[in-house]
Design a protein around this motif. Structure first.
Motif, PDB file in Angstrom:
ATOM      1  N   THR A   1      33.317  84.525  29.966  1.00  0.00           N
ATOM      2  CA  THR A   1      33.646  85.900  30.367  1.00  0.00           C
ATOM      3  C   THR A   1      34.290  85.930  31.749  1.00  0.00           C
ATOM      4  N   TRP A   2      33.683  85.215  32.692  1.00  0.00           N
ATOM      5  CA  TRP A   2      34.151  85.300  34.085  1.00  0.00           C
ATOM      6  C   TRP A   2      34.645  83.960  34.638  1.00  0.00           C
ATOM      7  N   HIS A   3      34.698  82.916  33.811  1.00  0.00           N
ATOM      8  CA  HIS A   3      34.998  81.568  34.322  1.00  0.00           C
ATOM      9  C   HIS A   3      34.071  81.229  35.472  1.00  0.00           C
ATOM     10  N   ASP A   4      32.835  81.582  35.243  1.00  0.00           N
ATOM     11  CA  ASP A   4      31.764  81.493  36.226  1.00  0.00           C
ATOM     12  C   ASP A   4      30.902  80.266  35.880  1.00  0.00           C
ATOM     13  N   ASP A   5      29.923  79.967  36.710  1.00  0.00           N
ATOM     14  CA  ASP A   5      29.093  78.777  36.466  1.00  0.00           C
ATOM     15  C   ASP A   5      27.603  79.090  36.442  1.00  0.00           C
ATOM     16  N   ASN A   6      27.258  80.388  36.413  1.00  0.00           N
ATOM     17  CA  ASN A   6      25.849  80.728  36.621  1.00  0.00           C
ATOM     18  C   ASN A   6      25.178  81.377  35.406  1.00  0.00           C
ATOM     19  N   GLY A   7      25.552  80.948  34.212  1.00  0.00           N
ATOM     20  CA  GLY A   7      24.897  81.453  33.005  1.00  0.00           C
ATOM     21  C   GLY A   7      23.393  81.229  33.038  1.00  0.00           C
ATOM     22  N   ARG A   8      22.984  80.029  33.464  1.00  0.00           N
ATOM     23  CA  ARG A   8      21.545  79.751  33.535  1.00  0.00           C
ATOM     24  C   ARG A   8      20.848  80.713  34.486  1.00  0.00           C
ATOM     25  N   SER A   9      21.523  81.054  35.601  1.00  0.00           N
ATOM     26  CA  SER A   9      20.936  81.965  36.594  1.00  0.00           C
ATOM     27  C   SER A   9      20.605  83.306  35.953  1.00  0.00           C
ATOM     28  N   HIS A  10      21.534  83.803  35.161  1.00  0.00           N
ATOM     29  CA  HIS A  10      21.367  85.111  34.536  1.00  0.00           C
ATOM     30  C   HIS A  10      20.227  85.124  33.522  1.00  0.00           C
ATOM     31  N   VAL A  11      20.211  84.148  32.620  1.00  0.00           N
ATOM     32  CA  VAL A  11      19.170  84.196  31.573  1.00  0.00           C
ATOM     33  C   VAL A  11      17.788  83.980  32.168  1.00  0.00           C
ATOM     34  N   ARG A  12      17.694  83.120  33.183  1.00  0.00           N
ATOM     35  CA  ARG A  12      16.391  82.920  33.844  1.00  0.00           C
ATOM     36  C   ARG A  12      15.932  84.209  34.511  1.00  0.00           C
TER      37      ARG A  12
END
Lengths: 139, 139, 139
Positions: free
Chosen positions: C82-93
């Motif tokens: 979605t954002w070419h971001d690297d923090n997917g784990r941050s969000h779900v946690r």
């Protein structure tokens, strides 16, 4: 608006004891004469938790099984090096679930689903006596 | 101080539907004319949950994926023996996440991050109609 | 009854920084002169969380280890598309743990266990500055 305070005494027998406190909470709300507001429940201790759950024998196994999958009993926990203790799993499980839950009060009654109860979950490695802190605010 | 009560109707279509309720909550806070306080939201039902999340298509997959890792669909759940039911995973997931969330009210508005929404998450194995209970307290 | 509002400034240095905010919360409660009520704390941001934990070096490793088990750093997250971001784990946690915690106030003091502190947990992939929103209601 008023603030009403109360406590619930808990005596767990062993690790993963799940104790239904819905009746006690309903009595506290009923005695308070509040019509609308919120009911906050808190466990002052880092190895216990409060959950909403359908309180029936199957889920009393299934929910602890989930906790065992994500923080197994036999894993290494750095916590054990701090106190030469054995309850690292208890702590991380409790921190994930949380020590507090808040429910609505409507028409003079605690709101919850017919098959949704409020329970204290003992996460420590032995039974313990605890006091839950209940705070109602409302009209 | 006053207590203001409201509800939000939810019609989920299927398991793991994530429904953004931020706009409805903002309207309730705005209509309340409260300047400062708290906004409590609750789902009366043991197979739904309330979360704070950046509501975008990627996380609408990633968060359910996390739930599937920790409580897989095809696992044995003792809950199924109690009711000959199929939603053991729904229950344990809901108990872990929790049925309630509370947000602050400041300067007459609901406080949340720009990329942080409040969502209802359907955890049952089919779509359902539900009423979320909203309680505001404040000045 | 009154509503009292405050903030706590947080400057995390890196992912998984755990910052003890118990003293700040106790000061806010003490200054409020409230005798009984509740203290609500909220992080306005989808990659931070509030937890209750025994704040000691062992659990500062064990709790992040639990998060790594259930949402590993190196997994695929659809959020990154979605954002070419690297923090997917941050969000779900963060969505699993939750952005809010509420504690009781009794006899003019914040209630918590002797070995139970309240901490902000940085889940984003870098350090960040944030403001926690604190709301007290009570008498």
């Amino acid at each position: 608006m008023v603030t009403i305070t109360d406590t619930i005494s808990i005596h767990s027998k062993k690790e993963l004891d799940m104790i239904n406190i819905t009746d006690e909470l309903e009595s506290i709300v009923s005695r308070s004469k509040l019509n609308a507001g919120i009911c906050h429940v808190f466990v002052a201790g880092a190895t216990g938790a409060l959950i909403a759950i359908e309180y029936e024998p199957g889920l009393k196994k299934d929910f602890p099984d989930l906790l065992e999958r994500i923080s197994p009993k036999d894993l290494y926990y750095a916590h054990h090096e701090t106190w030469h203790d054995d309850n690292g799993r208890s702590h991380v499980r409790a921190s994930l679930i949380g020590p507090d839950i808040t429910l609505p009060i409507r028409n003079g009654r605690l709101v919850h689903g017919t098959w949704q109860q409020i329970a204290f979950l003992e996460l420590d490695t032995r039974g313990r006596s605890r006091e839950l802190i209940v705070t109602l605010t409302g009209d």
